[in-house]
Write an enzyme that holds these catalytic residues in place. Structure first.
Site, PDB file in Angstrom:
ATOM      1  N   GLU A 197       5.671   3.737   5.004  1.00 23.92           N
ATOM      2  CA  GLU A 197       6.491   2.921   4.318  1.00 23.92           C
ATOM      3  C   GLU A 197       7.549   3.740   3.655  1.00 23.92           C
ATOM      4  O   GLU A 197       7.327   4.654   2.702  1.00 23.92           O
ATOM      5  CB  GLU A 197       5.804   2.185   3.520  1.00 23.92           C
ATOM      6  CG  GLU A 197       6.543   1.214   2.549  1.00 23.92           C
ATOM      7  CD  GLU A 197       5.745   0.930   1.273  1.00 23.92           C
ATOM      8  OE1 GLU A 197       4.815   1.316   1.033  1.00 23.92           O
ATOM      9  OE2 GLU A 197       6.361   0.129   0.425  1.00 23.92           O
ATOM     10  N   ASP A 248       1.900   2.819   0.246  1.00 23.42           N
ATOM     11  CA  ASP A 248       1.623   2.908  -1.332  1.00 23.42           C
ATOM     12  C   ASP A 248       0.431   1.939  -1.814  1.00 23.42           C
ATOM     13  O   ASP A 248       0.196   0.789  -1.202  1.00 23.42           O
ATOM     14  CB  ASP A 248       2.759   2.396  -2.179  1.00 23.42           C
ATOM     15  CG  ASP A 248       3.944   3.473  -1.977  1.00 23.42           C
ATOM     16  OD1 ASP A 248       3.755   4.731  -1.804  1.00 23.42           O
ATOM     17  OD2 ASP A 248       5.021   3.211  -2.233  1.00 23.42           O
ATOM     18  N   ASP A 303       0.107  -0.057  -3.716  1.00 21.00           N
ATOM     19  CA  ASP A 303       0.583  -1.117  -4.776  1.00 21.00           C
ATOM     20  C   ASP A 303       0.750  -2.500  -3.843  1.00 21.00           C
ATOM     21  O   ASP A 303       0.776  -2.652  -2.787  1.00 21.00           O
ATOM     22  CB  ASP A 303       1.883  -0.680  -5.548  1.00 21.00           C
ATOM     23  CG  ASP A 303       2.839  -0.281  -4.557  1.00 21.00           C
ATOM     24  OD1 ASP A 303       2.837  -0.736  -3.362  1.00 21.00           O
ATOM     25  OD2 ASP A 303       4.043   0.021  -5.053  1.00 21.00           O
ATOM     26  N   ASP A 362       3.680  -4.048  -2.912  1.00 19.63           N
ATOM     27  CA  ASP A 362       4.448  -3.819  -1.832  1.00 19.63           C
ATOM     28  C   ASP A 362       3.836  -3.257  -0.571  1.00 19.63           C
ATOM     29  O   ASP A 362       3.953  -3.615   0.358  1.00 19.63           O
ATOM     30  CB  ASP A 362       5.738  -3.237  -2.063  1.00 19.63           C
ATOM     31  CG  ASP A 362       6.719  -4.062  -3.076  1.00 19.63           C
ATOM     32  OD1 ASP A 362       6.475  -5.093  -3.042  1.00 19.63           O
ATOM     33  OD2 ASP A 362       7.527  -3.465  -3.752  1.00 19.63           O
TER      34      ASP A 362
END
Ligand code: 1YM
Length: 648
Positions: free
Chosen positions: A434, A507, A509, A511
């Site tokens: 990403e 990641d 997180d 997103d």
């Protein structure tokens, strides 16, 4: 001793020998009787006992079944039926109830009349559960007396005896799975049992099943499963749970008999593009379909095409295909037969040949009638099928264009792809990363000999809300498709996969997990064999770097971080010299760090994505990626653990 008593004692001894030999076989090869000694086999014990109670309900004598998980994973199943007969069995010379619980294959041989409808994996029932239980307690109420008997690993030292008086009737069985057999675990999963019991309550409409989990006295859970509407309510439940809007208000229901065979079908269309047909034979889920499903499918295709022809609504010379008429369909097919033939490796397919024409004729006739009586619903279903046909044709064109293009450009790979130098798939890996900055670190950090990097950026198409024609030509997804080389949908070919492993690196997180979920949805809907062949992995980047001076360790969660902080502390527990760095994203790591922690096969840890339960995965993707907010919120609140650590 009277003569009668002597013969009784004698046959008692004989039965005892027979019992021990029979049940010894079960304990020696439990897998043969319950499939496995893992969690599946463990839960199967409960189903076997519950099935006997359901049989009693289907025979018309029992209205309520209570299933309770007690502390220490003891299970109690209780019904208000007639109670297992306790009188002396003429052939065995011992109580019939004892026979049922100690002699292999005893279950269905008694009583006769009516069909034995339910039944577990091999239908051998109660004696198998008894053989595989550390202990089992049987209580039978016959309206006059309470009878009681105890068993240890299938064996008993005292015959069944009367312990009291009663005006009630019913059977209660309490058992504890034997840890000597179930070495992996003897702990029941609430959701697994709930799902199966709910399914049985839908399939046998009207039965009341009360399911309780009393393992934690502070937090007792109870679920009352009672559906007068039977499989009609099953369809409604499946739509509601997934947040799907139905095309018409009513669920279509057809049922009929052919000799001793019974079939019923409930169906409704929804606003998704996926089909869900669940079929059952004698209350057993037939995961691989079979003759009942084939009969249903061909009737559905036939009736909707007939409708189109009758009203001149079909495009010239075209026909709707099965896949067109099943787009957005949820259907339950349930047949009840005197004898089921289950076929295939996992016995998941119904084989009885006569069931196909029976179901086909039934559905054709009744659905035609329904269409005549409900013209608005019929038209809505037809239009939906027609729009699926149009989309299928658009997809075909897009596919042909994509094929022509790839032939012309002869396998031109996406510009963003940093390919590996190794040209065979052996040991090679594609990292889908990403963001451009993380992609940059990954490109620098990788072993370019066998690791390829494909960076993705920006908002990706949510395939849950799109048909295949929109995937072709989608500028975010097509690079993934071309890099993998396999194509999608019907064209998918695992032989063409250009890499040994496909690794999603995102990641840790919100997103990151969003992009991870979007990619997994895409693979699940359009490249499923990639998952079932175990090719898809999730990279596990660390969340923290804990260091002191030159020493450092990477931690993948808070617990690990705290462990390393404690390790690095001074002898007196002082942690002031320990430094903790939190990685907010892959982009914050240097290329060396990324290699060391996440990409080096010697040191990294990865999760392989497995497809344990396609039905469950389907539900998760529909709920997580569909457009209804309420079910998604409910799902996430209930499954926060799974939502974070998506293991489809
Ligand atoms: C908690 C589990 O096993 N209930 C149950 C079992 C039986 C009957 C009633 C029953 C069946 C019949 C006649 C018959 C069984 N009986 C036998 C056998 N609940 C549970 N409830 N009377 C009572 O089938 O004709 C096997 S199962 F063989 F003894 F009749």
């Amino acid at each position: 001793m009277t003569d009668e008593m002597k013969t009784q004692a004698q046959s008692y001894d004989e039965s005892q020998i027979q019992v021990l030999e029979g049940l010894e076989a079960v304990r020696k090869r439990p897998g043969m009787y319950i499939g496995s000694t893992g969690p599946k086999g463990l839960h199967h014990l409960v189903y076997e006992i519950v099935d006997n109670a359901i049989d009693e309900a289907l025979a018309g004598f029992c209205t309520e079944i209570q299933v309770t998980i007690l502390p220490d994973n003891v299970v109690r199943v209780s019904d208000n039926g007639r109670g297992i007969p306790t009188g002396i069995h003429p052939k065995e010379g011992i109580s019939a109830a004892t026979v049922v619980y100690t002699i292999l294959h005893a279950g269905g041989k008694f009583g006769g009349g009516g069909y034995k409808v339910s039944g577990g994996l091999h239908g051998v029932g109660a004696s198998v559960v008894n053989a595989l239980s550390e202990w089992l307690k049987l209580t039978v109420k016959d309206g006059t007396h309470v009878h009681y008997q105890e068993f240890h690993r299938g064996d008993y030292s005292e015959p069944i005896r009367i312990i009291g008086d009663t005006t009630e009737t019913g059977t209660t069985v309490e058992f504890k799975a034997d840890p000597e057999i179930f070495t992996e675990t003897t702990e029941y999963d609430y959701e697994t049992l709930l799902k199966r019991l709910r399914e049985q309550a839908f399939l046998n409409g009207g039965i009341r099943i009360i399911f309780r989990d009393e393992r934690d006295p502070e937090n007792v859970q109870e679920e009352i499963l009672h559906y007068e509407g039977g499989i009609r309510q099953f369809v409604e439940y499946l739509h509601e749970k997934r947040g799907l809007e139905s095309l018409s208000k009513d669920v279509i229901y057809v049922s009929g008999m052919d000799g001793d065979s019974f079939a019923e079908i409930a169906l409704q269309y929804n606003d998704s593009y996926n089909e869900m047909i669940l079929s059952f034979a004698n209350n057993i889920h037939t995961a691989d379909g079979g003759t009942h499903e084939v009969g249903f499918r061909s009737a559905l295709t036939k009736v909707i095409n007939e409708y189109g022809k009758k009203f001149g609504l079909l495009k010239d010379g075209t026909k709707l295909l099965g896949e067109d008429v099943r787009e957005g369909l949820t259907a339950i097919i349930s047949v009840k037969l005197t004898e089921c033939e289950f076929e295939g490796q996992t016995k998941g397919r119904l084989g009885n040949p006569s069931v196909r024409p029976f179901v086909e004729k039934l559905v054709t006739e009744k659905l035609m009638n329904y269409f005549e009586e409900n013209p608005t619903v019929a038209r809505a279903i037809f239009d939906k099928s027609l729009s699926a046909q149009t989309a299928r044709e658009a997809a075909k064109k897009a596919r042909e264009t994509a094929r022509r293009k790839s032939a012309m450009e002869s396998a031109s790979l996406p510009g963003k792809l940093a390919d590996c130098s190794e040209k065979t798939t052996e040991g090679t890996e594609l990292y889908i990363v990403e963001g451009d900055s993380a992609g940059g670190s990954a490109k620098e950090g990788r072993d370019r000999h066998y690791q390829a990097i494909l960076p993705l950026w920006g908002k990706m198409l949510n395939v849950e809300k799109a048909r295949i024609d929109r995937v072709y030509g989608n500028e975010k997804l097509m690079p993934v498709v071309t890099a993998l080389g396999t194509s999608i949908g019907e064209d998918f070919d695992i032989e063409k996969l250009r890499y040994g492993k496909v690794i999603i690196m995102a990641d840790a997180d919100v997103d990151g997990s969003h992009i991870q979920t979007l990619l997994l949805t895409f693979f699940f809907r359009f490249m499923r064999p990639l998952i079932t062949n175990g090719k898809v992995y999730l990279a596990q980047p660390p969340l923290f770097k804990v260091s002191k001076g030159k020493k450092y360790k990477y931690a993948f969660d808070e617990a690990e971080r705290d462990k390393y902080i404690a390790e690095f502390a001074d002898a007196d527990g002082n942690t002031s010299k320990v430094n903790v760095q939190r990685y907010k994203g892959l982009g914050e790591m240097s290329s060396e760090q990324l290699w060391e922690t996440t990409m080096n096969p010697e040191t990294r840890s990865m999760m392989r994505v497995e497809l344990e339960d396609a039905e469950k995965a389907d539900e998760i993707f529909t709920v997580l990626m569909g457009d209804k907010v309420a079910p998604r919120k409910a799902f996430i609140e209930k499954n926060a653990r799974y939502a974070q650590n998506l293991d489809v």
